[in-house]
Write a protein that holds these residues in place. Structure first.
Motif, PDB file in Angstrom:
ATOM      1  N   ASN A 296      -3.610  41.879 -23.674  1.00 52.98           N
ATOM      2  CA  ASN A 296      -3.537  42.070 -25.130  1.00 52.98           C
ATOM      3  C   ASN A 296      -2.173  42.623 -25.524  1.00 52.98           C
ATOM      4  OD1 ASN A 296      -5.988  41.124 -25.961  1.00 52.98           O
ATOM      5  ND2 ASN A 296      -7.013  43.111 -25.948  1.00 52.98           N
TER       6      ASN A 296
ATOM      7  N   ASP B 149       1.930  50.204 -26.041  1.00 52.82           N
ATOM      8  CA  ASP B 149       2.870  49.080 -26.071  1.00 52.82           C
ATOM      9  C   ASP B 149       3.801  49.228 -27.255  1.00 52.82           C
ATOM     10  OD1 ASP B 149       1.798  47.746 -28.448  1.00 52.82           O
ATOM     11  OD2 ASP B 149       0.059  47.212 -27.208  1.00 52.82           O
TER      12      ASP B 149
ATOM     13  N   LEU C  93     -11.597  46.070 -34.351  1.00 54.00           N
ATOM     14  CA  LEU C  93     -11.172  45.815 -32.962  1.00 54.00           C
ATOM     15  C   LEU C  93     -12.308  45.528 -31.990  1.00 54.00           C
ATOM     16  CD1 LEU C  93      -8.535  48.506 -31.972  1.00 54.00           C
ATOM     17  CD2 LEU C  93      -8.272  46.034 -31.962  1.00 54.00           C
TER      18      LEU C  93
ATOM     19  N   TRP D   6     -14.340  39.268 -33.018  1.00 51.41           N
ATOM     20  CA  TRP D   6     -13.230  39.483 -33.974  1.00 51.41           C
ATOM     21  C   TRP D   6     -11.910  39.243 -33.251  1.00 51.41           C
ATOM     22  CZ3 TRP D   6      -8.884  42.568 -34.726  1.00 51.41           C
ATOM     23  CH2 TRP D   6      -8.281  42.407 -35.996  1.00 51.41           C
ATOM     24  N   THR D   7     -11.159  38.276 -33.715  1.00 52.24           N
ATOM     25  CA  THR D   7      -9.881  37.976 -33.078  1.00 52.24           C
ATOM     26  C   THR D   7      -8.875  37.542 -34.136  1.00 52.24           C
ATOM     27  OG1 THR D   7      -8.769  36.566 -31.449  1.00 52.24           O
ATOM     28  CG2 THR D   7     -10.642  35.581 -32.567  1.00 52.24           C
ATOM     29  N   THR D   8      -7.585  37.763 -33.865  1.00 50.50           N
ATOM     30  CA  THR D   8      -6.557  37.266 -34.785  1.00 50.50           C
ATOM     31  C   THR D   8      -5.742  36.173 -34.094  1.00 50.50           C
ATOM     32  OG1 THR D   8      -5.056  38.981 -34.008  1.00 50.50           O
ATOM     33  CG2 THR D   8      -6.290  39.465 -36.020  1.00 50.50           C
ATOM     34  N   LYS D   9      -6.202  35.777 -32.870  1.00 57.99           N
ATOM     35  CA  LYS D   9      -5.427  34.782 -32.111  1.00 57.99           C
ATOM     36  C   LYS D   9      -6.078  33.416 -32.251  1.00 57.99           C
ATOM     37  CE  LYS D   9      -4.695  38.466 -28.845  1.00 57.99           C
ATOM     38  NZ  LYS D   9      -5.183  39.034 -27.603  1.00 57.99           N
TER      39      LYS D   9
ATOM     40  N   GLY E  43      -8.117  32.992 -29.288  1.00 62.57           N
ATOM     41  CA  GLY E  43      -8.802  34.213 -28.830  1.00 62.57           C
ATOM     42  C   GLY E  43     -10.315  34.044 -28.852  1.00 62.57           C
ATOM     43  N   THR E  44     -10.999  34.919 -28.105  1.00 62.20           N
ATOM     44  CA  THR E  44     -12.468  34.882 -28.116  1.00 62.20           C
ATOM     45  C   THR E  44     -13.021  36.094 -28.878  1.00 62.20           C
ATOM     46  OG1 THR E  44     -12.550  36.179 -26.103  1.00 62.20           O
ATOM     47  CG2 THR E  44     -12.613  33.777 -25.855  1.00 62.20           C
ATOM     48  N   GLY E  45     -12.215  37.122 -29.011  1.00 67.43           N
ATOM     49  CA  GLY E  45     -12.711  38.348 -29.651  1.00 67.43           C
ATOM     50  C   GLY E  45     -13.749  39.048 -28.787  1.00 67.43           C
TER      51      GLY E  45
ATOM     52  N   LEU F 195     -12.170  43.156 -25.927  1.00 66.04           N
ATOM     53  CA  LEU F 195     -12.326  44.593 -26.161  1.00 66.04           C
ATOM     54  C   LEU F 195     -13.797  44.990 -26.214  1.00 66.04           C
ATOM     55  CD1 LEU F 195      -9.450  45.294 -28.695  1.00 66.04           C
ATOM     56  CD2 LEU F 195      -9.631  46.084 -26.330  1.00 66.04           C
TER      57      LEU F 195
END
Ligand code: ADP
Length: 359
Positions: free
Chosen positions: A258, A291, A304, A309-312, A315-317, A320
Motif C-alpha cells: 500500500n 511513508d 480505510l 473500500w478502495t481508491t485504486k 484494488g480489492t479494498g 486492510l
C-alpha cells in the motif's frame, strides 16, 4: 469495557457449563414447584441461546434434549391440581416446541456463521496470493540476481580451469560463490512457498524481526524498482510475540505494498519508508510503518478499514480489512495514525509471549 458473556464463557467453558447447570436447575425447580398453568419451562430457550455462545453443534443438541427431558420430568413431578392436568400437558408441549425450534434456528445460524468463516478464510488466501502477485517483479529480481551471479561465477570457474596451468585455487573460490548464490535463490523460493501455503494458522513464539527480514527480502526488488529508501529502527532485545508468522508476514506485505503504491505518485527523490519496532509499556510489540505518500484524506481515514473500500482502479479494498482481522485475532490492534504532513502512518501491535498465553 462492556462485559461480554459470550466471549468470557468461550474462554472459560467450565464456568459456562456451571452457569448453564445452575440456570437449568433454577428453571427445573420453578417448573416443578409452581402450578401446572405456569409454563416456566419456556425459559429453557434462554439456556439454549446462552449455550450457543460457547458450545459446539452437538453440545447444543444435547442441551436441547436435556431441557426437553427436564420439561417432561417436571410435568410428572408437579403436584397435580384437579382439572389443570390438560393445561399442564399443553404448556409442556408448547415449551418443548419452543426449545426444539430455538435449537433448530440456533443451529441454522451456527451453520451460516461457519459458511461465512469459510468464505473469509478463502478471501484471506486470495488476498495472500494477490499480495504475492504484487511482489512478482521483486521476487523475479531476487531470483534473477543469484542466477546471473551463478552464470558469471560458472564462466569464471571454466576460465580458471582452462588456464594453463589451471588455477585451481581461483576455480574453487568461484565454485564456492556459486554454492552461496544457489542457497540464496533457494531461500527466496522457500520463503515464497511458506507465504503462499494454505496451512491452518499456527501461533508460536516469533521474533517479529525475523518476519520483517523475510518480508523485506521479498519486497526489496519492488522498493528498488520504485527508488524507495527503506530505513529500519528496531529496538534491541525485543521480546517474542505469539503469532502466525505467515499471517503477520501477509499483514506487513499488505502495508508495504500500500505504501509503495501510494508513493508511486510522488517525486522519486522523496520516497521513504520508515519501519520502527519497539516494545510498549502494556506488554505489546508495536510496529509502525510511515511513508512519504500523499497521506490519508478525511474520507480515507473514515473508510480505510471498510470491506471493499478502495481508491485504486484494480484494488480489492480487502487488504486492510483482512489485515485488521488478522491482527485482532492475535489479540493486537491495527490502526492508521491521524494524518500528519508528509504521508501515512500505519501501526499494529501484537501481544508479547507470556507463559500463560502459550497454547
Ligand atoms: P486496496 O489496496 O485493494 O485498495 P486496502 O484495504 O489495502 O485495499 O486499502 C484501501 C485503501 O486505503 C486504498 O485504496 C488507499 O486509498 C488507502 N490506503 C491504504 N494505504 C495507504 C497509504 N499508505 N497511503 C495512502 N492511502 C492508503
Amino acid at each position: 469495557m462492556l462485559f461480554n458473556p459470550s466471549s468470557y464463557f468461550k474462554q472459560h467453558p467450565r464456568m459456562g457449563m456451571v452457569g448453564l447447570a445452575l440456570l437449568m436447575a433454577a428453571i427445573f425447580a420453578a417448573d416443578t414447584f409452581t402450578r401446572l398453568e405456569v409454563a416456566a419451562a419456556g425459559f429453557y430457550v434462554v439456556v439454549i441461546l446462552a449455550g450457543l455462545g460457547f458450545l459446539h453443534r452437538r453440545g447444543v443438541i444435547a442441551l436441547a434434549a436435556i431441557c426437553i427431558l427436564l420439561t417432561i420430568i417436571s410435568l410428572f413431578l408437579t403436584p397435580k391440581d384437579h382439572g389443570l392436568h390438560d393445561l399442564g400437558v399443553i404448556n409442556a408441549l408448547i415449551s418443548i416446541a419452543a426449545i426444539a425450534i430455538t435449537a433448530y434456528l440456533a443451529l441454522l445460524r451456527a451453520a451460516a456463521e461457519d459458511a461465512a468463516f469459510e468464505m473469509r478464510t478463502q478471501l484471506v488466501r486470495i488476498a495472500r496470493i494477490r499480495s504475492l502477485g504484487g511482489l512478482t517483479a521483486s521476487i523475479a529480481h531476487e531470483i534473477n540476481q543469484p542466477l546471473a551471479a551463478i552464470a558469471a561465477s560458472g564462466s569464471a570457474c571454466q576460465r580458471w580451469l582452462e588456464h594453463d596451468p589451471p588455477n585451481l585455487d581461483r576455480a574453487l573460490r568461484a565454485l564456492q560463490r556459486m554454492v552461496g548464490d544457489v542457497n540464496r535463490a533457494s531461500d527466496v523460493v522457500a520463503r515464497i512457498r511458506s507465504q503462499a501455503r494454505n496451512a491452518e494458522p499456527r501461533r508460536v513464539p516469533v521474533q517479529l524481526t525475523e518476519v520483517i527480514e523475510e518480508v523485506v527480502v521479498l519486497a526489496q526488488g519492488e522498493l528498488d524498482r520504485h527508488e524507495i529508501l527503506l530505513t529500519e529502527h528496531i529496538q534491541d532485545d525485543l521480546p517474542e510475540v505469539l503469532a502466525d508468522r505467515v499471517q503477520v508476514g501477509q499483514v506487513l506485505v499488505n502495508l508495504m505494498l500500500n505504501a509503495v503504491e501510494a508513493m508511486r505518485e510522488m517525486p522519486a527523490a522523496g520516497r521513504r519508508l520508515v519501519l520502527r519496532v519497539n516494545a510498549t509499556a502494556d506488554e505489546m510489540v508495536q510496529l509502525t510503518l510511515s511513508d512519504t505518500g500523499p497521506g490519508l484524506s478525511q474520507q480515507a481515514r473514515e473508510k480505510l478499514f471498510d470491506t471493499f473500500w478502495t481508491t485504486k482502479p484494480d484494488g480489492t479494498g480487502l487488504g486492510l480489512t483482512i489485515s485488521r482481522d488478522i491482527i485482532e485475532s492475535h489479540g493486537g490492534h491495527l490502526w492508521a495514525e491521524p494524518s500528519r504532513p508528509g504521508g501515512a502512518v500505519f501501526c499494529f501491535t501484537l501481544p508479547v509471549v507470556r507463559q500463560e498465553r502459550m497454547p
